[in-house]
Design a protein around this motif. Structure first.
Motif, short mmCIF file in Angstrom:
data_model
loop_
_atom_site.label_atom_id
_atom_site.label_comp_id
_atom_site.label_asym_id
_atom_site.label_seq_id
_atom_site.Cartn_x
_atom_site.Cartn_y
_atom_site.Cartn_z
N ARG A 43 39.42 39.39 38.10
CA ARG A 43 39.41 38.54 39.31
C ARG A 43 40.26 39.14 40.41
O ARG A 43 39.92 39.08 41.59
CB ARG A 43 39.91 37.13 38.97
CG ARG A 43 38.87 36.29 38.30
CD ARG A 43 39.35 34.83 38.22
NE ARG A 43 38.84 34.28 36.99
CZ ARG A 43 39.56 33.93 35.93
NH1 ARG A 43 40.86 34.04 35.97
NH2 ARG A 43 39.00 33.48 34.85
N GLY A 44 41.40 39.75 40.03
CA GLY A 44 42.26 40.41 41.01
C GLY A 44 41.55 41.57 41.68
O GLY A 44 41.68 41.78 42.88
N ASP A 46 38.32 41.74 42.04
CA ASP A 46 37.31 41.13 42.91
C ASP A 46 37.92 40.70 44.23
O ASP A 46 37.30 40.81 45.28
CB ASP A 46 36.66 39.92 42.22
CG ASP A 46 35.76 40.32 41.06
OD1 ASP A 46 35.33 41.49 41.02
OD2 ASP A 46 35.52 39.45 40.20
N ARG A 47 39.17 40.19 44.19
CA ARG A 47 39.83 39.70 45.40
C ARG A 47 40.37 40.81 46.28
O ARG A 47 40.14 40.83 47.48
CB ARG A 47 40.98 38.75 45.03
CG ARG A 47 40.57 37.38 44.60
CD ARG A 47 41.78 36.45 44.49
NE ARG A 47 42.82 36.97 43.62
CZ ARG A 47 42.91 36.71 42.31
NH1 ARG A 47 42.03 35.95 41.73
NH2 ARG A 47 43.90 37.22 41.60
N SER A 48 41.13 41.73 45.69
CA SER A 48 41.85 42.70 46.52
C SER A 48 41.41 44.14 46.29
O SER A 48 42.00 45.06 46.86
CB SER A 48 43.36 42.59 46.25
OG SER A 48 43.64 42.86 44.90
N ASP A 109 42.47 48.53 42.94
CA ASP A 109 43.50 47.75 43.62
C ASP A 109 44.49 48.75 44.20
O ASP A 109 45.18 49.44 43.45
CB ASP A 109 44.21 46.82 42.64
CG ASP A 109 45.22 45.91 43.32
OD1 ASP A 109 45.65 46.22 44.46
OD2 ASP A 109 45.59 44.89 42.72
#
Length: 119
Positions: A43-44, A46-48, A109
Motif C-alpha cells: 500500500r505504501g 501504491d501511495r508514494s 519508494d
C-alpha cells in the motif's frame, strides 16, 4: 477416542497441551502479522511509489529447495525520476524471463528505496 492418563502423567499431558496450544497460536499470530506488514508495504508503494526502470546487469541460474527448483538470481540497477540510482538483487522463479540488458519497470519508494517489479 478417550485417553485417561495415570495420575503421574496428568500434569505432563496438560502442560504439553498448553505448550502446543500457545506455540500454535504464536505461529499463526506471527504469520498474520507478517502478512499485514507486507500488505502495508505494498500500500505504501501504491501511495508514494514512483515508476522507474531497472536494467538487468547479470543473471545466474541457481537451484533452491529440497527438490532443486530452478530460479534466477538477477542483479539490477534501478534508475528513475526522483530516485537515487541503486543496485538490487531479485530471486525469481520466472526462469529465463530476465536476460542481461533487459529493462523492466519497477515501483520504487524514493525515501526508503523499497521496490517491487511492476509487470
Amino acid at each position: 477416542t478417550y485417553f485417561d492418563p495415570g495420575d503421574d502423567d496428568r500434569l505432563v499431558v496438560i502442560a504439553m497441551g498448553a505448550v502446543f496450544t500457545l506455540g500454535g497460536v504464536g505461529t499463526v499470530g506471527s504469520h498474520l502479522w507478517q502478512n499485514a506488514k507486507a500488505r502495508e508495504a505494498h500500500r505504501g508503494l501504491d501511495r508514494s511509489g514512483v515508476r522507474a526502470n531497472a536494467e538487468v546487469v547479470s543473471r545466474k541460474r541457481i537451484w533452491v529447495g529440497e527438490v532443486s527448483t530452478p530460479a534466477d538470481d538477477v542483479d539490477l540497477v534501478v534508475t528513475g525520476p526522483g530516485v537515487t540510482p541503486f543496485s538490487a538483487r531479485v530471486l525469481t522463479e520466472d526462469v529465463g524471463r530476465y536476460e542481461t540488458g533487459t529493462v523492466v519497470p519497477v515501483d520504487v519508494d524514493p525515501r526508503t528505496l523499497l521496490f517491487r517489479l511492476a509487470d
